[in-house]
Write an enzyme that holds these catalytic residues in place. Sequence first.
Site, PDB file in Angstrom:
ATOM      1  N   ASN A  83      -7.991  -4.362  -8.439  1.00 35.98           N
ATOM      2  CA  ASN A  83      -8.617  -3.085  -8.513  1.00 35.98           C
ATOM      3  C   ASN A  83      -8.395  -2.533 -10.104  1.00 35.98           C
ATOM      4  OD1 ASN A  83      -9.305  -0.207  -7.418  1.00 35.98           O
ATOM      5  ND2 ASN A  83      -7.562   0.238  -8.608  1.00 35.98           N
ATOM      6  N   GLU A  84      -9.575  -2.160 -10.330  1.00 30.05           N
ATOM      7  CA  GLU A  84      -9.837  -1.591 -11.774  1.00 30.05           C
ATOM      8  C   GLU A  84      -9.204  -2.380 -12.829  1.00 30.05           C
ATOM      9  OE1 GLU A  84      -8.750   2.598 -11.046  1.00 30.05           O
ATOM     10  OE2 GLU A  84     -10.823   2.787 -10.486  1.00 30.05           O
ATOM     11  N   PRO A  85      -9.222  -3.812 -12.872  1.00 24.93           N
ATOM     12  CA  PRO A  85      -8.467  -4.551 -13.928  1.00 24.93           C
ATOM     13  C   PRO A  85      -8.791  -3.961 -15.542  1.00 24.93           C
ATOM     14  CG  PRO A  85     -10.209  -5.796 -13.215  1.00 24.93           C
ATOM     15  CD  PRO A  85     -10.322  -4.573 -12.573  1.00 24.93           C
TER      16      PRO A  85
END
Length: 191
Positions: free
Chosen positions: A139-141
């Site tokens: 998620n949202e790296p």
Amino acid sequence: FPHFWGRCVGSGHAALALREDWRQAVRESQSALGWEYIRFHGVLNDDMSVVIAPNEYSFFNIDQVYDFLLSINMRPIVELSFMPTAYASGNETIFYYKGNITPPKDYAQWDDLITKLAQHLVDRYGLEEVSQWYFEVWNEPNCGFWSGNQTDYFTLLQHTYTALKSVSPLIRVGGPATCQSQWIAETVAFC
């Protein structure tokens, strides 16, 4: 594009789904609003007790969560995060429950975990059911959920995709959810 957000609700992190008060809230909202999917962080986080020792796993808590969701006619969006401490390359974490945001120190271990998890889910729930789920790689790296860079994320994405698809080509793999619409063009180009 299909408006998935009209069929899905997000909720904290996976360990919350083991609590009865959380379950009651989800039952009520699903009944009133008709949610079909739910997504949360940290299904592989240490508080889910998945990695017992290197290459030794317990999917008991994951089963408890997914059994509950299916019992109320919901399906998971399986966000594959955070890095189990035993497999982490560092000790950087996020949130009060200490989700480890570092890349794996050994991709062979990560591959084994993801392959065994996917096979377990198919064995327990059946391929017809699991092929209706969505698997998100992290998620949202790009904004604090990942300590590595974009190239490191793409390595994780490739390994995770390959491990999931080795179990079945019908498993739907996507991700990441991105912050501020960043990395979209790069991720599409990489894929």
